[in-house]
Design an enzyme around this catalytic site. Structure first.
Site, PDB file in Angstrom:
ATOM      1  N   LYS A   8     -11.248  -5.984   7.279  1.00  0.00           N
ATOM      2  CA  LYS A   8     -10.320  -6.544   6.302  1.00  0.00           C
ATOM      3  C   LYS A   8      -9.589  -5.426   5.538  1.00  0.00           C
ATOM      4  O   LYS A   8     -10.152  -4.354   5.324  1.00  0.00           O
ATOM      5  CB  LYS A   8     -11.162  -7.376   5.330  1.00  0.00           C
ATOM      6  N   LYS A  13     -11.912   1.140   5.709  1.00  0.00           N
ATOM      7  CA  LYS A  13     -11.819   1.623   7.104  1.00  0.00           C
ATOM      8  C   LYS A  13     -11.405   3.088   7.166  1.00  0.00           C
ATOM      9  O   LYS A  13     -12.008   3.885   7.869  1.00  0.00           O
ATOM     10  CB  LYS A  13     -10.763   0.821   7.893  1.00  0.00           C
ATOM     11  N   LYS A  39       0.208   0.977   7.042  1.00  0.00           N
ATOM     12  CA  LYS A  39       0.055   1.666   5.749  1.00  0.00           C
ATOM     13  C   LYS A  39       0.134   3.189   5.934  1.00  0.00           C
ATOM     14  O   LYS A  39       0.348   3.932   4.981  1.00  0.00           O
ATOM     15  CB  LYS A  39      -1.323   1.268   5.191  1.00  0.00           C
ATOM     16  N   ASP A 126      -7.228  -7.897   9.380  1.00  0.00           N
ATOM     17  CA  ASP A 126      -7.571  -8.959  10.290  1.00  0.00           C
ATOM     18  C   ASP A 126      -6.804  -8.744  11.591  1.00  0.00           C
ATOM     19  O   ASP A 126      -5.720  -8.171  11.584  1.00  0.00           O
ATOM     20  CB  ASP A 126      -7.127 -10.275   9.645  1.00  0.00           C
TER      21      ASP A 126
HETATM   22  P1  ADP Z   1      -8.743   0.448   4.259  1.00  0.00           P
HETATM   23  O1  ADP Z   1      -8.445   1.599   5.142  1.00  0.00           O
HETATM   24  O2  ADP Z   1      -9.750  -0.495   4.857  1.00  0.00           O
HETATM   25  O3  ADP Z   1      -7.529  -0.285   3.793  1.00  0.00           O
HETATM   26  P2  ADP Z   1      -9.553   2.482   2.375  1.00  0.00           P
HETATM   27  O4  ADP Z   1     -10.465   3.318   3.210  1.00  0.00           O
HETATM   28  O5  ADP Z   1      -8.187   2.997   2.120  1.00  0.00           O
HETATM   29  O6  ADP Z   1      -9.470   0.994   2.941  1.00  0.00           O
HETATM   30  O7  ADP Z   1     -10.344   2.222   1.012  1.00  0.00           O
HETATM   31  C1  ADP Z   1      -9.779   1.503  -0.053  1.00  0.00           C
HETATM   32  C2  ADP Z   1     -10.299   2.086  -1.361  1.00  0.00           C
HETATM   33  O8  ADP Z   1     -11.699   1.856  -1.483  1.00  0.00           O
HETATM   34  C3  ADP Z   1     -10.091   3.597  -1.467  1.00  0.00           C
HETATM   35  O9  ADP Z   1      -9.650   3.894  -2.771  1.00  0.00           O
HETATM   36  C4  ADP Z   1     -11.485   4.161  -1.231  1.00  0.00           C
HETATM   37  O10 ADP Z   1     -11.668   5.387  -1.912  1.00  0.00           O
HETATM   38  C5  ADP Z   1     -12.373   3.071  -1.794  1.00  0.00           C
HETATM   39  N1  ADP Z   1     -13.705   3.040  -1.164  1.00  0.00           N
HETATM   40  C6  ADP Z   1     -13.982   2.941   0.165  1.00  0.00           C
HETATM   41  N2  ADP Z   1     -15.317   2.929   0.386  1.00  0.00           N
HETATM   42  C7  ADP Z   1     -15.905   3.023  -0.848  1.00  0.00           C
HETATM   43  C8  ADP Z   1     -17.273   3.063  -1.318  1.00  0.00           C
HETATM   44  N3  ADP Z   1     -18.319   2.970  -0.487  1.00  0.00           N
HETATM   45  N4  ADP Z   1     -17.474   3.169  -2.664  1.00  0.00           N
HETATM   46  C9  ADP Z   1     -16.435   3.240  -3.525  1.00  0.00           C
HETATM   47  N5  ADP Z   1     -15.140   3.209  -3.161  1.00  0.00           N
HETATM   48  C10 ADP Z   1     -14.867   3.095  -1.838  1.00  0.00           C
HETATM   49 MG    MG Z   2      -6.629   2.226   5.922  1.00  0.00          MG
END
Ligand code: ADP
Ligand code: MG
Length: 267
Positions: A8, A13, A39, A126
């Site tokens: 999600k 990720k 993104k 998704d």
């Molecule tokens: P995605 O790639 O799934 O969209 P991101 O990896 O960019 O998500 O993460 C979204 C936000 O959540 C970022 O600011 C990241 O630093 C934070 N984040 C991810 N995993 C954790 C965690 N285990 N604890 C705290 N913050 C987290």
């Molecule tokens: Mg991402």
């Protein structure tokens, strides 16, 4: 080995991908991470900036592949992890599958696609259409990131469906789930009991991981000279080691939507 990371939106990720990529590189592997999310910030914490996307580069060269050089699109990130951002189709038009296809085609033309021990595709939320399932066509393993909540598990279940579908024509397995940003795992456990698949790791909400995004650094870089952060690296190294052992994984048998709603409801 080719890996595809799904989950999600905002679930973590890219954060997990960057740190797993470094963990794999630390184990001696030559790693390429390909951001396939429109993104285009997948590799941000590896390089510290938003690298140009393949689609932007191709557009600027009028789609003359022969004019694109590896250094135009492949950037070296922290820990010797090479980084590519596929970019996205124009919002509301085009197809994510096309973008991924062009990216793989270009990397093959540059003789880069077969040069790596590991290619990790960091995909997106998704699986909304066949286009965004495209990285699964190139992958040996899918990895799903989820928290302990309904929405992320609902997305996970749809991704599991795509894995089952693709595994009919291609030797693809689901390596398992990674729980992220959660100290509780009761719903994750309920889900994997009903739809059996390994849980590779469960990471709690850690303020330093949130900060890593803001700082544009991976946890491995932040942990340099900061011993109090070393325990976080073990989560990622453990995931990397499991993947390197080439686990059997599963071809999942997803739940029906209604069964999932019932399973994860309290009434
Ligand atoms: P995605 O790639 O799934 O969209 P991101 O990896 O960019 O998500 O993460 C979204 C936000 O959540 C970022 O600011 C990241 O630093 C934070 N984040 C991810 N995993 C954790 C965690 N285990 N604890 C705290 N913050 C987290
Ligand atoms: Mg991402």
């Amino acid at each position: 080995m080719k890996l595809a990371v799904y989950g999600k939106g905002g679930i973590g990720k890219s954060t997990a991908s960057c740190n797993i990529s470094i963990a794999l590189a630390k184990r001696g592997k030559k790693v390429l991470q390909i951001g396939c999310d429109p993104k285009h910030d997948s590799t941000f914490t590896l390089t510290g900036f938003l690298i140009p996307t393949i689609i932007d580069t191709l557009q600027s060269k009028d789609y003359h592949y022969e004019d694109v050089w590896p250094e135009d699109v492949i950037y070296q990130g922290y820990g010797n992890v090479d980084c590519v951002e596929a970019g996205g189709p124009p919002a509301g038009a085009g197809c994510g599958g096309y973008v991924v296809g062009e990216t793989v085609k270009l990397l093959k033309e540059l003789n880069a696609f077969f040069e790596y021990d590991i290619i990790l595709f960091d995909v997106l939320g998704d699986v909304v259409c066949g286009g965004f399932a495209a990285p699964l066509n190139y992958s040996d393993y899918c990895i799903i990131i989820t928290d302990n909540g309904f929405d992320a598990l609902f997305a996970a279940n749809r991704i599991a469906t795509s894995v089952r579908e693709k595994s009919r024509v291609h030797p693809l397995r689901l390596a398992g789930l990674i729980g992220n940003r959660t100290s509780k795992r009761d719903l994750i456990d309920k889900y994997v009991e009903a739809c059996p698949m390994p849980v590779l790791e469960v990471l709690p909400l850690i303020e330093d991981i949130r900060i890593s995004r803001v700082k544009g650094k991976t946890l491995f870089e932040m942990a340099e000279g900061e011993p109090s952060l070393l325990y976080i690296l073990d989560f990622y190294l453990n995931i990397a080691d499991q993947l390197l052992s080439e686990p059997e994984g599963v071809v999942p048998r997803e739940l029906g939507d209604r069964a999932l709603f019932t399973l994860l409801s309290d009434f």
